[in-house]
Design a protein around this motif. Sequence first.
Motif, PDB file in Angstrom:
ATOM      1  N   MET A   1       0.846  -1.189   0.000  1.00 48.05           N
ATOM      2  CA  MET A   1       0.000   0.000   0.000  1.00 48.05           C
ATOM      3  C   MET A   1       0.884   1.242   0.000  1.00 48.05           C
ATOM      4  SD  MET A   1      -3.260   1.318   2.110  1.00 48.05           S
ATOM      5  CE  MET A   1      -4.119  -0.029   1.445  1.00 48.05           C
ATOM      6  N   ARG A   2       0.538   2.180  -0.857  1.00 50.32           N
ATOM      7  CA  ARG A   2       1.308   3.428  -0.931  1.00 50.32           C
ATOM      8  C   ARG A   2       0.936   4.328   0.241  1.00 50.32           C
ATOM      9  NH1 ARG A   2      -0.041   5.813  -6.590  1.00 50.32           N
ATOM     10  NH2 ARG A   2      -2.115   5.180  -5.939  1.00 50.32           N
ATOM     11  N   VAL A   3       1.974   4.897   0.882  1.00 59.00           N
ATOM     12  CA  VAL A   3       1.776   5.808   2.014  1.00 59.00           C
ATOM     13  C   VAL A   3       2.550   7.082   1.724  1.00 59.00           C
ATOM     14  CG1 VAL A   3       2.040   6.146   4.500  1.00 59.00           C
ATOM     15  CG2 VAL A   3       1.593   3.848   3.603  1.00 59.00           C
ATOM     16  N   TRP A   4       1.836   8.201   1.694  1.00 62.50           N
ATOM     17  CA  TRP A   4       2.452   9.495   1.462  1.00 62.50           C
ATOM     18  C   TRP A   4       2.397  10.304   2.747  1.00 62.50           C
ATOM     19  CZ3 TRP A   4      -0.464  10.809  -3.733  1.00 62.50           C
ATOM     20  CH2 TRP A   4      -0.058   9.895  -4.725  1.00 62.50           C
ATOM     21  N   PRO A   5       3.180  11.384   2.864  1.00 63.98           N
ATOM     22  CA  PRO A   5       3.217  12.151   4.114  1.00 63.98           C
ATOM     23  C   PRO A   5       1.878  12.732   4.565  1.00 63.98           C
ATOM     24  CG  PRO A   5       5.078  12.733   2.735  1.00 63.98           C
ATOM     25  CD  PRO A   5       4.184  11.862   1.909  1.00 63.98           C
ATOM     26  N   GLY A   6       1.070  13.222   3.670  1.00 61.57           N
ATOM     27  CA  GLY A   6      -0.213  13.802   4.069  1.00 61.57           C
ATOM     28  C   GLY A   6      -0.069  15.163   4.728  1.00 61.57           C
ATOM     29  N   ARG A   7      -1.169  15.602   5.347  1.00 61.74           N
ATOM     30  CA  ARG A   7      -1.223  16.926   5.979  1.00 61.74           C
ATOM     31  C   ARG A   7      -1.761  16.811   7.403  1.00 61.74           C
ATOM     32  NH1 ARG A   7      -4.461  17.128   1.620  1.00 61.74           N
ATOM     33  NH2 ARG A   7      -6.204  17.580   2.981  1.00 61.74           N
ATOM     34  N   PRO A   8      -1.390  17.740   8.285  1.00 61.63           N
ATOM     35  CA  PRO A   8      -1.901  17.701   9.656  1.00 61.63           C
ATOM     36  C   PRO A   8      -3.323  18.253   9.801  1.00 61.63           C
ATOM     37  CG  PRO A   8      -0.363  19.513   9.399  1.00 61.63           C
ATOM     38  CD  PRO A   8      -0.333  18.746   8.103  1.00 61.63           C
ATOM     39  N   TYR A   9      -3.863  18.823   8.728  1.00 60.41           N
ATOM     40  CA  TYR A   9      -5.201  19.402   8.805  1.00 60.41           C
ATOM     41  C   TYR A   9      -5.969  19.051   7.548  1.00 60.41           C
ATOM     42  CZ  TYR A   9      -8.956  22.774   9.152  1.00 60.41           C
ATOM     43  OH  TYR A   9     -10.196  23.344   9.223  1.00 60.41           O
ATOM     44  N   PRO A  10      -7.231  18.747   7.618  1.00 60.42           N
ATOM     45  CA  PRO A  10      -8.084  18.692   8.812  1.00 60.42           C
ATOM     46  C   PRO A  10      -7.871  17.396   9.585  1.00 60.42           C
ATOM     47  CG  PRO A  10      -9.378  18.139   6.868  1.00 60.42           C
ATOM     48  CD  PRO A  10      -7.996  18.510   6.382  1.00 60.42           C
ATOM     49  N   LEU A  11      -8.217  17.424  10.876  1.00 62.54           N
ATOM     50  CA  LEU A  11      -8.097  16.239  11.708  1.00 62.54           C
ATOM     51  C   LEU A  11      -9.142  15.215  11.295  1.00 62.54           C
ATOM     52  CD1 LEU A  11      -7.518  18.034  15.118  1.00 62.54           C
ATOM     53  CD2 LEU A  11      -5.827  16.814  13.752  1.00 62.54           C
ATOM     54  N   GLY A  12      -8.833  13.948  11.491  1.00 65.09           N
ATOM     55  CA  GLY A  12      -9.734  12.869  11.117  1.00 65.09           C
ATOM     56  C   GLY A  12      -9.333  12.273   9.779  1.00 65.09           C
ATOM     57  N   ALA A  13     -10.247  11.510   9.191  1.00 65.23           N
ATOM     58  CA  ALA A  13     -10.033  10.894   7.881  1.00 65.23           C
ATOM     59  C   ALA A  13     -10.805  11.706   6.849  1.00 65.23           C
ATOM     60  CB  ALA A  13     -10.515   9.449   7.888  1.00 65.23           C
ATOM     61  N   THR A  14     -10.103  12.243   5.866  1.00 64.60           N
ATOM     62  CA  THR A  14     -10.732  13.125   4.888  1.00 64.60           C
ATOM     63  C   THR A  14     -10.501  12.612   3.469  1.00 64.60           C
ATOM     64  OG1 THR A  14     -10.315  14.991   6.376  1.00 64.60           O
ATOM     65  CG2 THR A  14     -10.892  15.512   4.100  1.00 64.60           C
ATOM     66  N   TRP A  15     -11.595  12.239   2.823  1.00 62.12           N
ATOM     67  CA  TRP A  15     -11.571  11.804   1.429  1.00 62.12           C
ATOM     68  C   TRP A  15     -11.559  13.048   0.551  1.00 62.12           C
ATOM     69  CZ3 TRP A  15     -10.963   8.466  -2.326  1.00 62.12           C
ATOM     70  CH2 TRP A  15     -11.700   8.555  -3.504  1.00 62.12           C
ATOM     71  N   ASP A  16     -10.631  13.118  -0.408  1.00 61.88           N
ATOM     72  CA  ASP A  16     -10.537  14.297  -1.276  1.00 61.88           C
ATOM     73  C   ASP A  16     -10.877  13.985  -2.731  1.00 61.88           C
ATOM     74  OD1 ASP A  16      -8.320  12.940  -2.226  1.00 61.88           O
ATOM     75  OD2 ASP A  16      -6.861  14.413  -1.536  1.00 61.88           O
ATOM     76  N   GLY A  17     -11.425  12.805  -2.987  1.00 61.37           N
ATOM     77  CA  GLY A  17     -11.755  12.408  -4.342  1.00 61.37           C
ATOM     78  C   GLY A  17     -10.674  11.571  -4.996  1.00 61.37           C
ATOM     79  N   THR A  18      -9.483  11.548  -4.417  1.00 57.65           N
ATOM     80  CA  THR A  18      -8.371  10.785  -4.952  1.00 57.65           C
ATOM     81  C   THR A  18      -7.842   9.769  -3.951  1.00 57.65           C
ATOM     82  OG1 THR A  18      -7.726  12.698  -6.269  1.00 57.65           O
ATOM     83  CG2 THR A  18      -6.081  10.975  -5.998  1.00 57.65           C
ATOM     84  N   GLY A  19      -7.853  10.127  -2.673  1.00 56.33           N
ATOM     85  CA  GLY A  19      -7.347   9.285  -1.591  1.00 56.33           C
ATOM     86  C   GLY A  19      -7.828   9.847  -0.270  1.00 56.33           C
ATOM     87  N   VAL A  20      -7.259   9.337   0.828  1.00 55.12           N
ATOM     88  CA  VAL A  20      -7.704   9.750   2.161  1.00 55.12           C
ATOM     89  C   VAL A  20      -6.526  10.250   2.975  1.00 55.12           C
ATOM     90  CG1 VAL A  20      -8.856   9.008   4.285  1.00 55.12           C
ATOM     91  CG2 VAL A  20      -9.575   8.054   2.097  1.00 55.12           C
ATOM     92  N   ASN A  21      -6.701  11.430   3.569  1.00 56.00           N
ATOM     93  CA  ASN A  21      -5.726  11.979   4.499  1.00 56.00           C
ATOM     94  C   ASN A  21      -6.175  11.603   5.912  1.00 56.00           C
ATOM     95  OD1 ASN A  21      -3.355  13.965   4.759  1.00 56.00           O
ATOM     96  ND2 ASN A  21      -4.804  14.690   6.310  1.00 56.00           N
ATOM     97  N   PHE A  22      -5.256  11.051   6.698  1.00 52.97           N
ATOM     98  CA  PHE A  22      -5.526  10.706   8.095  1.00 52.97           C
ATOM     99  C   PHE A  22      -4.686  11.613   8.972  1.00 52.97           C
ATOM    100  CE2 PHE A  22      -6.515   6.861   5.785  1.00 52.97           C
ATOM    101  CZ  PHE A  22      -7.659   6.382   6.412  1.00 52.97           C
ATOM    102  N   ALA A  23      -5.311  12.244   9.984  1.00 56.73           N
ATOM    103  CA  ALA A  23      -4.591  13.128  10.893  1.00 56.73           C
ATOM    104  C   ALA A  23      -5.146  12.958  12.298  1.00 56.73           C
ATOM    105  CB  ALA A  23      -4.725  14.582  10.451  1.00 56.73           C
ATOM    106  N   LEU A  24      -4.248  12.740  13.270  1.00 52.72           N
ATOM    107  CA  LEU A  24      -4.630  12.479  14.659  1.00 52.72           C
ATOM    108  C   LEU A  24      -3.740  13.273  15.598  1.00 52.72           C
ATOM    109  CD1 LEU A  24      -6.303  10.645  16.664  1.00 52.72           C
ATOM    110  CD2 LEU A  24      -4.294   9.151  16.651  1.00 52.72           C
ATOM    111  N   PHE A  25      -4.341  14.024  16.508  1.00 47.14           N
ATOM    112  CA  PHE A  25      -3.584  14.789  17.504  1.00 47.14           C
ATOM    113  C   PHE A  25      -3.267  13.906  18.698  1.00 47.14           C
ATOM    114  CE2 PHE A  25      -3.492  17.050  21.512  1.00 47.14           C
ATOM    115  CZ  PHE A  25      -2.516  18.009  21.273  1.00 47.14           C
ATOM    116  N   SER A  26      -2.024  13.945  19.162  1.00 46.99           N
ATOM    117  CA  SER A  26      -1.636  13.334  20.426  1.00 46.99           C
ATOM    118  C   SER A  26      -0.382  14.025  20.927  1.00 46.99           C
ATOM    119  CB  SER A  26      -1.378  11.838  20.294  1.00 46.99           C
ATOM    120  OG  SER A  26      -1.030  11.310  21.566  1.00 46.99           O
ATOM    121  N   GLU A  27      -0.511  14.667  22.054  1.00 43.82           N
ATOM    122  CA  GLU A  27       0.602  15.423  22.621  1.00 43.82           C
ATOM    123  C   GLU A  27       1.715  14.521  23.140  1.00 43.82           C
ATOM    124  OE1 GLU A  27       1.371  18.774  26.114  1.00 43.82           O
ATOM    125  OE2 GLU A  27      -0.656  18.234  25.532  1.00 43.82           O
ATOM    126  N   ASN A  28       1.361  13.356  23.699  1.00 44.81           N
ATOM    127  CA  ASN A  28       2.353  12.523  24.376  1.00 44.81           C
ATOM    128  C   ASN A  28       2.672  11.196  23.700  1.00 44.81           C
ATOM    129  OD1 ASN A  28       2.820  14.204  26.825  1.00 44.81           O
ATOM    130  ND2 ASN A  28       0.625  13.912  27.022  1.00 44.81           N
TER     131      ASN A  28
END
Length: 159
Positions: A1-28
């Motif tokens: 499976m191809r994994v690209w760096p993605g973006r920190p925003y928006p948080l959650g799983a966001t479908w953009d019509g081509t793929g999905v960006n995953f972003a999760l906040f965790s301080e520790n």
Amino acid sequence: MRVWPGRPYPLGATWDGTGVNFALFSENATGVELCLFNGPDDMDERIRIQMRERTDQVWHCYLPDVRPGQYYGYRVHGPYDPHRGHRFNPAKLLLDPYAKAITGAIRWSNALFAYRIGGSNEDLEPDPHNSAGGVPKCVVIDNAFTWEDDRPLGVPWHS
């Protein structure tokens, strides 16, 4: 499976019509794994992806091969130190707090607890059992909505 760096925003799983960006906040967290499942009741993930990118305490990646309908969850690594408020346990599958949809039911068992139930150290000893089979899964959605032939009613504000 191809994994690209993605973006920190928006948080959650966001479908953009081509793929999905995953972003999760965790301080520790010291590491985050994205778990992809075939079905909502699966005990084991189909694939586990180490999220390597971190920007301002947000872990993120982009998967160009993932589509809406994908079931997912997270396993988060970090300190297990209850006295300091940390109970990281990667054996436990976590819901995305920013998920737009979840599915499945909770099936109660001792595996759902981060600590060993009935252990001699009370809640100070982490439980190693996988919780994935007993917890709901997040679902990637397509939040686009086509209005088709719908039109505003055009009712005047005054009568």
